[in-house]
Structure formats: structure tokens, C-alpha cells
Scaffold this active site. Structure first.
Site, PDB file in Angstrom:
ATOM      1  N   PHE A   1      76.539  27.975  11.329  1.00 19.17           N
ATOM      2  CA  PHE A   1      77.405  26.928  11.893  1.00 19.17           C
ATOM      3  C   PHE A   1      77.454  25.706  10.963  1.00 19.17           C
ATOM      4  CE2 PHE A   1      78.334  27.519  16.645  1.00 19.17           C
ATOM      5  CZ  PHE A   1      78.359  28.903  16.544  1.00 19.17           C
TER       6      PHE A   1
ATOM      7  N   GLY B   1      52.143  31.054   1.964  1.00 22.01           N
ATOM      8  CA  GLY B   1      53.327  30.522   1.296  1.00 22.01           C
ATOM      9  C   GLY B   1      53.250  29.006   1.212  1.00 22.01           C
TER      10      GLY B   1
ATOM     11  N   ARG C   1      51.179  26.659  -8.574  1.00 20.64           N
ATOM     12  CA  ARG C   1      51.682  25.897  -7.426  1.00 20.64           C
ATOM     13  C   ARG C   1      50.518  25.302  -6.620  1.00 20.64           C
ATOM     14  NH1 ARG C   1      56.950  28.192  -4.050  1.00 20.64           N
ATOM     15  NH2 ARG C   1      58.144  26.316  -4.485  1.00 20.64           N
TER      16      ARG C   1
ATOM     17  N   CYS D   1      69.292  28.505   1.161  1.00 20.52           N
ATOM     18  CA  CYS D   1      69.392  29.217   2.442  1.00 20.52           C
ATOM     19  C   CYS D   1      70.787  29.502   2.985  1.00 20.52           C
ATOM     20  CB  CYS D   1      68.578  28.475   3.481  1.00 20.52           C
ATOM     21  SG  CYS D   1      66.820  28.582   3.093  1.00 20.52           S
ATOM     22  N   PHE D   2      71.728  28.564   2.868  1.00 24.82           N
ATOM     23  CA  PHE D   2      73.002  28.787   3.568  1.00 24.82           C
ATOM     24  C   PHE D   2      73.641  30.120   3.174  1.00 24.82           C
ATOM     25  CE2 PHE D   2      74.210  24.105   4.679  1.00 24.82           C
ATOM     26  CZ  PHE D   2      73.314  24.154   5.722  1.00 24.82           C
TER      27      PHE D   2
ATOM     28  N   GLY E   1      55.378  26.901  -0.277  1.00 25.56           N
ATOM     29  CA  GLY E   1      56.664  26.501  -0.842  1.00 25.56           C
ATOM     30  C   GLY E   1      57.236  25.256  -0.180  1.00 25.56           C
TER      31      GLY E   1
HETATM   32  P1  NAD Z   1      59.465  29.194  -1.603  1.00 25.29           P
HETATM   33  O1  NAD Z   1      59.962  30.241  -2.519  1.00 25.29           O
HETATM   34  O2  NAD Z   1      59.475  27.769  -2.020  1.00 25.29           O
HETATM   35  O3  NAD Z   1      57.944  29.542  -1.193  1.00 25.29           O
HETATM   36  C1  NAD Z   1      57.509  30.817  -0.810  1.00 25.29           C
HETATM   37  C2  NAD Z   1      56.068  30.995  -1.328  1.00 25.29           C
HETATM   38  O4  NAD Z   1      55.507  32.170  -0.733  1.00 25.29           O
HETATM   39  C3  NAD Z   1      55.956  31.212  -2.843  1.00 25.29           C
HETATM   40  O5  NAD Z   1      55.177  30.167  -3.415  1.00 25.29           O
HETATM   41  C4  NAD Z   1      55.267  32.588  -2.983  1.00 25.29           C
HETATM   42  O6  NAD Z   1      54.350  32.646  -4.057  1.00 25.29           O
HETATM   43  C5  NAD Z   1      54.547  32.683  -1.653  1.00 25.29           C
HETATM   44  N1  NAD Z   1      54.150  34.031  -1.228  1.00 25.29           N
HETATM   45  C6  NAD Z   1      54.848  35.203  -1.296  1.00 25.29           C
HETATM   46  N2  NAD Z   1      54.124  36.204  -0.756  1.00 25.29           N
HETATM   47  C7  NAD Z   1      52.957  35.672  -0.318  1.00 25.29           C
HETATM   48  C8  NAD Z   1      51.802  36.200   0.338  1.00 25.29           C
HETATM   49  N3  NAD Z   1      51.720  37.484   0.694  1.00 25.29           N
HETATM   50  N4  NAD Z   1      50.780  35.370   0.619  1.00 25.29           N
HETATM   51  C9  NAD Z   1      50.847  34.060   0.284  1.00 25.29           C
HETATM   52  N5  NAD Z   1      51.913  33.491  -0.323  1.00 25.29           N
HETATM   53  C10 NAD Z   1      52.954  34.300  -0.623  1.00 25.29           C
HETATM   54  O7  NAD Z   1      60.277  29.383  -0.252  1.00 25.29           O
HETATM   55  P2  NAD Z   1      60.670  28.262   0.847  1.00 25.29           P
HETATM   56  O8  NAD Z   1      61.836  27.478   0.393  1.00 25.29           O
HETATM   57  O9  NAD Z   1      59.436  27.554   1.287  1.00 25.29           O
HETATM   58  O10 NAD Z   1      61.196  29.216   2.021  1.00 25.29           O
HETATM   59  C11 NAD Z   1      60.314  30.025   2.761  1.00 25.29           C
HETATM   60  C12 NAD Z   1      61.063  30.579   3.959  1.00 25.29           C
HETATM   61  O11 NAD Z   1      61.477  29.505   4.810  1.00 25.29           O
HETATM   62  C13 NAD Z   1      62.330  31.356   3.620  1.00 25.29           C
HETATM   63  O12 NAD Z   1      62.459  32.424   4.516  1.00 25.29           O
HETATM   64  C14 NAD Z   1      63.429  30.348   3.852  1.00 25.29           C
HETATM   65  O13 NAD Z   1      64.644  30.964   4.210  1.00 25.29           O
HETATM   66  C15 NAD Z   1      62.895  29.559   5.006  1.00 25.29           C
HETATM   67  N6  NAD Z   1      63.383  28.169   5.101  1.00 25.29           N
HETATM   68  C16 NAD Z   1      63.488  27.394   3.986  1.00 25.29           C
HETATM   69  C17 NAD Z   1      63.897  26.056   4.091  1.00 25.29           C
HETATM   70  C18 NAD Z   1      64.016  25.164   2.886  1.00 25.29           C
HETATM   71  O14 NAD Z   1      64.472  24.046   3.037  1.00 25.29           O
HETATM   72  N7  NAD Z   1      63.628  25.579   1.695  1.00 25.29           N
HETATM   73  C19 NAD Z   1      64.156  25.521   5.354  1.00 25.29           C
HETATM   74  C20 NAD Z   1      64.024  26.339   6.481  1.00 25.29           C
HETATM   75  C21 NAD Z   1      63.636  27.662   6.340  1.00 25.29           C
HETATM   76  C1  UGA Z   2      69.767  23.465   5.428  1.00 27.90           C
HETATM   77  C2  UGA Z   2      69.830  23.073   6.910  1.00 27.90           C
HETATM   78  O1  UGA Z   2      70.422  21.772   7.001  1.00 27.90           O
HETATM   79  C3  UGA Z   2      68.436  23.056   7.527  1.00 27.90           C
HETATM   80  O2  UGA Z   2      68.540  22.789   8.922  1.00 27.90           O
HETATM   81  C4  UGA Z   2      67.793  24.421   7.324  1.00 27.90           C
HETATM   82  O3  UGA Z   2      66.464  24.412   7.839  1.00 27.90           O
HETATM   83  C5  UGA Z   2      67.752  24.740   5.851  1.00 27.90           C
HETATM   84  O4  UGA Z   2      69.105  24.722   5.313  1.00 27.90           O
HETATM   85  C6  UGA Z   2      67.218  26.107   5.560  1.00 27.90           C
HETATM   86  O5  UGA Z   2      67.214  26.983   6.411  1.00 27.90           O
HETATM   87  O6  UGA Z   2      66.838  26.272   4.395  1.00 27.90           O
HETATM   88  P1  UGA Z   2      69.149  22.225   3.157  1.00 27.90           P
HETATM   89  O7  UGA Z   2      69.821  23.393   2.529  1.00 27.90           O
HETATM   90  O8  UGA Z   2      67.807  21.840   2.688  1.00 27.90           O
HETATM   91  O9  UGA Z   2      69.024  22.463   4.737  1.00 27.90           O
HETATM   92  O10 UGA Z   2      70.078  20.928   3.004  1.00 27.90           O
HETATM   93  P2  UGA Z   2      71.452  20.472   3.708  1.00 27.90           P
HETATM   94  O11 UGA Z   2      71.379  19.036   3.977  1.00 27.90           O
HETATM   95  O12 UGA Z   2      71.814  21.346   4.830  1.00 27.90           O
HETATM   96  O13 UGA Z   2      72.508  20.683   2.532  1.00 27.90           O
HETATM   97  C7  UGA Z   2      72.895  21.971   2.103  1.00 27.90           C
HETATM   98  C8  UGA Z   2      74.062  21.854   1.140  1.00 27.90           C
HETATM   99  O14 UGA Z   2      75.226  21.442   1.813  1.00 27.90           O
HETATM  100  C9  UGA Z   2      73.844  20.831   0.020  1.00 27.90           C
HETATM  101  O15 UGA Z   2      74.345  21.340  -1.189  1.00 27.90           O
HETATM  102  C10 UGA Z   2      74.627  19.634   0.483  1.00 27.90           C
HETATM  103  O16 UGA Z   2      75.046  18.804  -0.566  1.00 27.90           O
HETATM  104  C11 UGA Z   2      75.795  20.303   1.171  1.00 27.90           C
HETATM  105  N1  UGA Z   2      76.438  19.469   2.198  1.00 27.90           N
HETATM  106  C12 UGA Z   2      75.742  19.071   3.289  1.00 27.90           C
HETATM  107  C13 UGA Z   2      77.764  19.125   2.057  1.00 27.90           C
HETATM  108  O17 UGA Z   2      78.431  19.509   1.067  1.00 27.90           O
HETATM  109  N2  UGA Z   2      78.361  18.367   3.029  1.00 27.90           N
HETATM  110  C14 UGA Z   2      77.695  17.960   4.134  1.00 27.90           C
HETATM  111  O18 UGA Z   2      78.305  17.270   4.994  1.00 27.90           O
HETATM  112  C15 UGA Z   2      76.340  18.315   4.263  1.00 27.90           C
END
Ligand code: NAD
Ligand code: UGA
Length: 462
Positions: A225, A10, A40, A275-276, A12
Site C-alpha cells: 500500500f 541478524g 558487522r 523492501c518495497f 542488520g
Molecule cells: P540485513 O541484511 O541488514 O541484516 C540481516 C543480517 O542477518 C545479516 O547481517 C546476516 O549476516 C545475518 N544472518 C543471516 N543468517 C543468519 C543466521 N543464521 N544467524 C545470525 N545472523 C544471520 O537485513 P535487514 O535490513 O535488517 O532486514 C532483515 C529483515 O527485516 C528482512 O526480512 C527485511 O525485509 C525486514 N525488514 C527490513 C526493514 C529495513 O528497514 N531494513 C524494515 C522492516 C523489515
Molecule cells: C519502508 C516502510 O516505510 C516501512 O514501514 C517498512 O518497515 C520498511 O519499508 C521495510 O519493510 O523495509 P523504508 O524503505 O526504510 O521503509 O523507507 P521509506 O520512508 O518507506 O521510503 C522508501 C522509499 O520511498 C525511499 O526511496 C523514499 O525516498 C521513497 N518515498 C517515500 C517517496 O518517493 N515518496 C514518499 O512520499 C515517501
């Protein structure tokens, strides 16, 4: 066990930046990020990375080609690795049992099956994706049932807490790193091996180890939270507007209580991001599955409030513009779900723009990082007819072009550049009365009023 070769499935928003940081901090470890998405991977290997994240370019440049590699050769990368991060998407399921709530684990399962098929010897598998509690059991059983080479595995949970826009700082200096593992000698050894990787740059006292289920659940709870705080302050924003209080002043006064703390109390038109919502839905689904309807209902309310916040913002715009926006030009400032990212997943801007388009408004959209193709696709995905998108949207190169001849402006992302807009110039360019709807409270309402705007700023009473 010392780790010499890491692979991440992945490439991403999590896999790319996280592996870049590990590679930069551990030059003796080979780090390969593998993804089947050829476009990508090509972008990760180019000068224009597929995601915008402050500081990311420099970290990638410091390690790429040395010990950081991006590839579509998923099998080869798995085979060569001692430790495999699984960082694939876990979106909300859109079909069948649990549709609209449960996490769709098909990418996790297919990754586990492939790992079982390709692996030899001993490997550590790390859940980096956010998953429902007990997923490690499913992964362990898929690995055990499908390996034909006698390979052995230890499954760890190591959720990611980075936020987009500050990902590199968060990775460089995290509040904590959480690692969950089986409480057996083999499990402890695997936890220690992963902890030793992070310990290259993160103080040991910030590396927290727990059992698997605590680690998996802590990730969902942390996001719940955080989102709950935003829904709490957003609920109060409506009360502030009704009473003449100022939500920023209330947040400051409340947040100075050290038991509450000042962060994550910024009122907005609602939280977005990939994610939220999905993680709370996932938590709600888990609670329902464990027959805890009261707990499920408690968390469901965080999402209800968020949905209401987005729709009341649109209603405010329509009502203020004399109950019709049909044919009116509205300048939209910002489309990303927050500043400093090009990510638009679940951006509140999508909902606001959809509802305004369905009211037949003409939108002039400006965002410094989001492409017009992304905006068009996002609006198609939420059901805006293609002909309406073609006829009623224009893409502006800057805020002033968006404001030219506009009945109203709507601030939907808190980009820093909006804080220093030339207000007299904007006012001159707009039709009168010049309405501004600031959904992020980036503009000072008294200043807006002093410059002649008819201003609505979220959470600011009249
Ligand atoms: P994303 O969609 O940007 O990336 C996921 C990637 O995985 C894609 O490019 C897809 O092609 C690839 N993929 C799917 N199956 C695969 C396989 N079998 N082998 C190799 N690649 C494969 O997703 P993301 O935003 O990076 O999120 C990934 C995970 O992390 C999610 O579970 C998300 O909830 C979590 N997470 C995301 C964030 C964030 O800020 N985006 C923060 C913390 C946790
Ligand atoms: C959030 C968490 O902050 C990360 O810790 C977590 O890893 C991630 O989700 C995830 O699991 O994907 P992210 O969604 O990237 O991160 O960004 P945030 O800064 O949390 O903002 C989320 C949303 O809340 C945005 O739309 C932001 O504008 C809004 N927000 C944030 C508010 O409206 N008010 C605030 O005080 C803070």
C-alpha cells in the site's frame, strides 16, 4: 511466562536498532544480537556503528555492556535465550523456481535448523523478518523435525514496520506493534509474553494481536500500500509536467481529504530501499501461486510504474542535454535511497548513475553518508564495467566541488542540506546553460529559474 533473556539472529538494519530499543527500555532483560558477520559485530561493539541512523548511537550507548550484547556466538546466544527473534535477510530469490519474484528463505531455514539443534526446554521463536504468508508452518515443522532434546517451541509473527532514517522514533513510538500467534492456550501465552515486553513503553491499545497468517500477510500488504501511494503520485507527476500543474500542490489538495491523508505523497524519481520492491514481488508471487493472476497483475503495475519513473528521469536528462551526455560532467547530489541513512539498497540513484555512465557521462558524486566503496560496488553489481567506473566517476567532498565545471546537476536524494544550497555560487561554478534535474523536488523551481538555472523539477509543469 516472563521473558528474562532475548536473542536476535541478524545484526542488520532491523535487528540492531530494534534490540537496542528493547534493551534500553527493559534493563532487566538480557538482549544479545548474534550474527556470523564478524566485521558487522565488531562495528556494533565499536564507536562507529555499522549503520547510520539518527539517535541510534545514544540508545546503543545507554545499554551496551549492561544488558545489550553483540556477538558472533550464535549457538551460545540461542541456548541462553527464552525468546529468539529471527531478523535475517529475506531477499528476492535470484535462481531456480520463482527467481526474480519469490523470497529466498534459505537464511530463515538455516536459522530454524540451528535453533532446533541447539535449544533445550521451551522457547518462543519470533519471525521479525518479512516473509511470505505461511512461513510459520515451515519453521514449526523444521523445529519439530530437528530437535533431539525434546525442546518445545511456539512460533510468533511480529513484523517490523520501522523506516530507515526514522527507525529510532518509529521504535520508540510505533503506530502499532503487530503480534500473530497460534490460537491455542500455548500460542496465546507466547503472544502475551512478547506483548508484555513491548508494553514496557508502548500503550497496550497499540499492541495488536491476530492469527499468524493475518500478521504475516499484513506486513506485505502494508508495504504494498505504501509503495502504491508513491507510484500513484509519481504517475501524476508526469501528468503535472505535461499540463503545467504542480505535483506538490496536487498532493496537498488531495491529501487534505481525511480519507486519503497527507503522508507518502511526495513525488520522486522512484522509490528505493531494500523492501518495497522485494515485498511486492513476493506478494505477486504469492498471488500467482494461489492462482490469482488479476491480483498479481494489479500489484505488478506498482513496480512497472516505479521502473518507468527512474528511466524517464534519465531520458529527460539526456534529451535536455542536447541528446548526448558523452564526456559531459554531471554532478550527482545524493546516492542513498532516502535521506538520513547510509543504505543504498535499490536506491534509484544506482539506476540513474548506471544509465548515465553507459551513456558515457562523467559523474562527480557527493553523498554525506555513503562511502565511495559502496557506490563502486553498487554500480559493479548492476553491470557497469569496472574500467568505466574507474575512468568516469569522481567522488566529491561537497556539492560545490561536484558542481565545478559541470554541465548539469542531478538531485537524487532529498538530504536536508540540499534545500539550503547557495544557488548563486553553484550557478557561477557550472558551465552554461546551467542545468539542474531535481529528482526529489527539494529545490524550488521558481527560485532555480530566478537564479538563472535551466531547471527540471520532478512533477513541476513548465
Ligand atoms: P540485513 O541484511 O541488514 O541484516 C540481516 C543480517 O542477518 C545479516 O547481517 C546476516 O549476516 C545475518 N544472518 C543471516 N543468517 C543468519 C543466521 N543464521 N544467524 C545470525 N545472523 C544471520 O537485513 P535487514 O535490513 O535488517 O532486514 C532483515 C529483515 O527485516 C528482512 O526480512 C527485511 O525485509 C525486514 N525488514 C527490513 C526493514 C529495513 O528497514 N531494513 C524494515 C522492516 C523489515
Ligand atoms: C519502508 C516502510 O516505510 C516501512 O514501514 C517498512 O518497515 C520498511 O519499508 C521495510 O519493510 O523495509 P523504508 O524503505 O526504510 O521503509 O523507507 P521509506 O520512508 O518507506 O521510503 C522508501 C522509499 O520511498 C525511499 O526511496 C523514499 O525516498 C521513497 N518515498 C517515500 C517517496 O518517493 N515518496 C514518499 O512520499 C515517501
Amino acid at each position: 511466562m516472563s521473558i528474562k533473556s532475548i536473542c536476535c539472529l541478524g545484526a542488520g538494519y532491523v535487528g540492531g536498532p530494534t534490540m537496542a530499543m528493547i534493551a534500553a527500555k527493559c534493563p532487566d532483560i538480557q538482549v544479545t544480537v548474534a550474527d556470523m558477520n564478524e566485521k558487522r559485530i565488531a562495528a556494533w561493539n565499536s564507536d562507529t556503528l555499522p549503520i547510520y541512523e539518527p539517535g541510534l548511537d545514544a540508545v546503543v550507548a545507554s545499554a551496551r555492556g549492561r544488558n545489550l550484547h553483540f556477538t558472533t556466538d550464535i549457538r551460545g546466544s540461542i541456548a541462553a535465550a527464552d525468546l529468539i527473534f529471527v531478523s535475517v535477510g529475506t531477499p528476492t530469490k535470484s535462481y531456480g523456481i520463482g527467481a526474480g519474484r519469490a523470497a529466498d528463505l534459505r537464511y530463515i531455514e538455516s536459522a530454524a535448523r540451528l535453533i532446533a539443534e541447539v535449544s533445550q526446554g521451551h522457547k518462543i521463536i519470533v519471525e521479525k523478518s518479512t516473509i511470505p504468508v505461511k512461513t510459520a508452518t515451515a519453521i514449526t515443522s523444521i523445529l519439530a523435525a530437528n530437535s533431539t532434546t525434546g525442546a518445545t517451541f511456539q512460533v510468533l509473527s511480529n513484523p517490523e514496520f520501522l523506516a530507515e532514517g526514522t527507525a529510532m522514533e518509529d521504535l520508540m513510538c510505533p503506530d502499532r506493534v503487530l503480534i500473530g500467534g497460534e490460537t491455542t492456550p500455548e500460542g496465546n501465552a507466547a503472544v502475551e509474553a512478547l506483548a508484555a515486553v513491548y508494553a514496557r513503553w508502548i500503550p497496550r491499545e497499540r499492541i495488536l494481536t491476530t492469527n499468524l497468517w493475518s500478521s504475516e500477510l499484513s506486513k506485505l500488504v502494508a508495504n504494498a500500500f505504501l509503495a502504491q501511494r508513491i507510484s500513484s503520485i509519481n504517475s501524476i507527476s508526469a501528468l503535472c509536467e505535461a499540463t503545467g500543474a504542480d505535483v506538490d500542490e496536487v498532493a496537498r489538495a488531495v491529501g487534505m481529504d481525511s480519507r486519503i491523508g497527507p503522508k507518502f505523497l511526495k513525488a520522486s524519481l522512484g522509490f528505493g530501499g531494500s523492501c518495497f520492491q522485494k515485498d511486492i514481488l513476493n506478494l505477486v508471487y504469492l498471488c500467482d501461486s494461489f492462482n490469482l493472476p488479476h491480483v498479481a497483475e494489479y500489484w505488478r503495475q506498482v513496480i512497472h510504474l516505479n521502473d518507468w519513473q527512474k528511466s524517464r528521469f534519465v531520458e529527460k536528462i539526456v534529451r535536455t542535454l542536447y541528446n548526448t551526455v558523452n564526456g559531459k560532467r554531471i554532478g550527482v547530489l545524493g546516492f542513498a535511497f532516502k535521506k538520513d541513512t547510509n543504505d543504498t539498497r535499490e536506491s534509484p540513484a544506482i539506476h540513474v548513475c548506471r544509465d548515465l555512465l553507459l551513456e558515457r557521462a562523467h559523474l562527480a558524486i557527493y553523498d554525506p553518508r555513503v562511502s565511495r566503496e559502496t557506490i563502486q560496488q553498487d554500480l559493479l553489481d548492476v553491470g557497469v564495467p569496472a574500467d568505466l567506473i574507474a575512468s568516469n566517476i569522481e567522488f566529491s567532498p561537497d556539492p560545490y566541488t561536484a558542481a565545478t565545471g559541470a554541465h548539469a546537476l542531478a538531485t537524487l536524494t532529498e538530504w536536508d542540506e540540499f534545500r539550503t544550497l547557495d544557488l548563486p555560487r553553484l550557478h557561477d561554478l557550472m558551465l552554461k546553460p546551467a542545468f539542474i534535474f531535481d529528482g526529489r523536488a527539494v529545490l524550488a523551481s521558481d527560485l532555480l529559474k530566478a537564479h538563472g538555472f535551466d531547471a527540471f523539477v520532478i512533477g513541476k509543469g513548465a
